[in-house]
Design a protein around this motif. Sequence first.
Motif, PDB file in Angstrom:
ATOM      1  N   GLU A 455     -50.786  16.458  -7.835  1.00 26.87           N
ATOM      2  CA  GLU A 455     -50.939  17.855  -7.978  1.00 26.87           C
ATOM      3  C   GLU A 455     -52.242  18.358  -7.109  1.00 26.87           C
ATOM      4  OE1 GLU A 455     -52.000  20.882 -11.573  1.00 26.87           O
ATOM      5  OE2 GLU A 455     -50.506  19.443 -11.977  1.00 26.87           O
ATOM      6  N   GLU A 456     -52.073  19.257  -6.452  1.00 25.25           N
ATOM      7  CA  GLU A 456     -53.248  19.695  -5.490  1.00 25.25           C
ATOM      8  C   GLU A 456     -53.530  20.889  -5.609  1.00 25.25           C
ATOM      9  OE1 GLU A 456     -53.739  17.504  -1.557  1.00 25.25           O
ATOM     10  OE2 GLU A 456     -51.404  17.530  -2.007  1.00 25.25           O
ATOM     11  N   THR A 457     -54.832  21.457  -6.258  1.00 27.74           N
ATOM     12  CA  THR A 457     -55.169  22.795  -6.264  1.00 27.74           C
ATOM     13  C   THR A 457     -56.494  22.933  -5.740  1.00 27.74           C
ATOM     14  OG1 THR A 457     -53.923  22.951  -8.493  1.00 27.74           O
ATOM     15  CG2 THR A 457     -55.432  24.825  -7.918  1.00 27.74           C
ATOM     16  N   THR A 460     -58.896  20.140  -5.735  1.00 22.19           N
ATOM     17  CA  THR A 460     -58.738  19.312  -6.969  1.00 22.19           C
ATOM     18  C   THR A 460     -57.560  18.448  -6.886  1.00 22.19           C
ATOM     19  OG1 THR A 460     -59.760  20.973  -8.386  1.00 22.19           O
ATOM     20  CG2 THR A 460     -58.606  19.280  -9.431  1.00 22.19           C
ATOM     21  N   SER A 462     -54.993  15.543  -8.674  1.00 24.56           N
ATOM     22  CA  SER A 462     -54.953  14.750  -9.778  1.00 24.56           C
ATOM     23  C   SER A 462     -53.344  14.126  -9.529  1.00 24.56           C
ATOM     24  CB  SER A 462     -54.975  15.595 -11.063  1.00 24.56           C
ATOM     25  OG  SER A 462     -53.862  16.274 -11.211  1.00 24.56           O
ATOM     26  N   THR A 496     -44.057  23.488  -3.802  1.00 21.01           N
ATOM     27  CA  THR A 496     -45.354  24.442  -4.150  1.00 21.01           C
ATOM     28  C   THR A 496     -44.916  25.621  -5.018  1.00 21.01           C
ATOM     29  OG1 THR A 496     -46.364  24.095  -1.913  1.00 21.01           O
ATOM     30  CG2 THR A 496     -47.149  25.866  -3.196  1.00 21.01           C
ATOM     31  N   ASP A 498     -46.718  28.293  -8.511  1.00 29.36           N
ATOM     32  CA  ASP A 498     -47.780  28.643  -9.129  1.00 29.36           C
ATOM     33  C   ASP A 498     -49.233  28.262  -8.639  1.00 29.36           C
ATOM     34  OD1 ASP A 498     -45.932  29.603 -10.977  1.00 29.36           O
ATOM     35  OD2 ASP A 498     -46.066  27.586 -11.921  1.00 29.36           O
ATOM     36  N   GLY A 499     -49.362  28.587  -7.158  1.00 29.22           N
ATOM     37  CA  GLY A 499     -50.442  28.107  -6.370  1.00 29.22           C
ATOM     38  C   GLY A 499     -50.932  26.579  -6.240  1.00 29.22           C
ATOM     39  N   ARG A 500     -49.880  25.870  -6.958  1.00 28.70           N
ATOM     40  CA  ARG A 500     -50.191  24.269  -7.080  1.00 28.70           C
ATOM     41  C   ARG A 500     -49.075  23.527  -5.846  1.00 28.70           C
ATOM     42  NH1 ARG A 500     -50.903  25.672 -12.192  1.00 28.70           N
ATOM     43  NH2 ARG A 500     -53.051  25.393 -13.181  1.00 28.70           N
ATOM     44  N   THR A 501     -49.414  22.653  -5.288  1.00 25.04           N
ATOM     45  CA  THR A 501     -48.736  21.995  -4.531  1.00 25.04           C
ATOM     46  C   THR A 501     -48.377  20.511  -5.084  1.00 25.04           C
ATOM     47  OG1 THR A 501     -49.560  22.701  -2.351  1.00 25.04           O
ATOM     48  CG2 THR A 501     -48.409  20.594  -2.204  1.00 25.04           C
ATOM     49  N   TYR A 502     -47.348  19.995  -5.224  1.00 28.79           N
ATOM     50  CA  TYR A 502     -46.831  18.766  -5.786  1.00 28.79           C
ATOM     51  C   TYR A 502     -46.289  18.010  -4.789  1.00 28.79           C
ATOM     52  CZ  TYR A 502     -47.728  21.506 -10.147  1.00 28.79           C
ATOM     53  OH  TYR A 502     -47.978  22.180 -11.316  1.00 28.79           O
TER      54      TYR A 502
END
Length: 550
Positions: A455-457, A460, A462, A496, A498-502
Amino acid sequence: MDINRILQSLYIFLFLCLNVYVGVELIKGTSNKTVVKVSYPAGTILLDGEEAPVTFFEQDDLYVPFEWMRNLEARMYIEEEKEMLVLPLGNRLLTLREGKLNDYVRQKPIHVSLQVFEKNGEWMVPLAVLRDYYGYDLSHIDEEDVVILWRPQTERIFMGAPDAVIRQEPSHKSPIIKTTHNEDTVTLLNDFDRSYYYVMNSKGQRGFLSKEEAFIQYAEREQGADSPYVPKTPMGEPIHMVWDAIYGAQPDLNKMPDMGGINVISPTWFGLYDTGGSVYSKARIAYSRWAHEHGMLVWPTFKSDFQNPSITHEVLSDFDKRTSVIQQLIVYAEKYEIDGLNIDFENVNLEDEENLVRFIEELTPVFHEAGLTVSIDATFLSGSENWSRFLDRERIGEIVDYMMIMAYDEHWAASPKAGSVASLPWVENGLKSILELVPSEKVVLGVPTYTRLWEETGDTVSSKALSMKAAENWIKENKAAVRFDNDTGQDVATVTKDGRTYTIWIENQRSLEKRIALVKQHNLAGTAIWEQSFMDEELWKWYSDTLKKP
């Protein structure tokens, strides 16, 4: 014909013959018949015909500096606090202390006159060790105060030289060192030039022998020490192992999957408990018997304390604690009917590199004596002291039966960058480096059956680990786009929201097939899956069939 002319011709012929005879005799007369005595400094060692850089001295027996002997046989070592010499000998390990030679494996003491002691700040060890336990040929020539030493596996060519002379230099004008007799033989050191051999006689006298006066009689090779242990491969086929991580509750054996093709299972049963060398156990006899019933050998994992390298140091640095650990493991092996041991030491201080080698040296012959196989886990080479550099792969690879290469965690849980657990180019490059140190027939390739959901924001990053099935389900549930990534040789899923890339670099049938292909390409000993609960149960039969293909 005129009789005077005939007599004149005969006279000339006789004159010429006489001159030739006199010339030959004059030439012969120039050969030097002077005999000189060539001697060596007291205590000289002639190793394979060359003077060694050290000398021996007598103190009831012949002694030499330990460091010189260790240059010949690197696996021996001194336990300084105990004033004890340790001799790893393939399937045996001997310890010499206070005139007592102890068989570490069979625990049988033998009283000898040999000692280990310090002299002028150096450890001194008996020269006879090389003869008695490493297969060297050793002769002590009292009258010359010389030792002649031949390494094991050295081929020696013996020459007959009846009534010949050995000279100081390769010339008939050089003084004579020794005249040989009919029964004498000499050892060829090298073929010096067209006219002379460089030789050594049984007294250690070296010099030059005319090729016209010598002939080769026979060649002989020293046999050397015991042959190394040759492990049996399970069921006569390549090793295909799976680790079974047991952290808390014991597995329900009735619910274990049918792991077709797996012939070795490694439950994570044993580990270091404290600085005293206590070994904890999660073993169950029912598990071993279940595995045997399903055609699998049991090689439990014995691990260090990954969180506390000081515990590992306290145990590895102490001979008595290492011995205690080995004795506990052997008791467990018999009690739980295991077939081998898989050693997994991680997060080890670099200062314990040599201590770990010693531990493996001491453990392996004890397990071999009990008919058990020894393997060890290793990462690819990296600059990390505690996770890679502490492990001397080359030396340990000579001792153990197999080395399991943990070919995963290229991008680990806390990696600052998202990426594959084990991209194919990374695995191939890492494997090439390993094979420069360890024979391919001992190398088992670790195969991951897990992946990471990244998960990339912004900046950040994780991750969390997913099994093969969990990753497949996540991709379906999130309708992630799947593409093949040429850079990693894997399928990659990305979404992608909610503003997050998985992102997931997928471990599946395609990636497993490529890893198996590497095993066959490099003629490795087999595969080792981390970990059985991560594997897609629907792939076990396919995995088995793929392993069997040529």
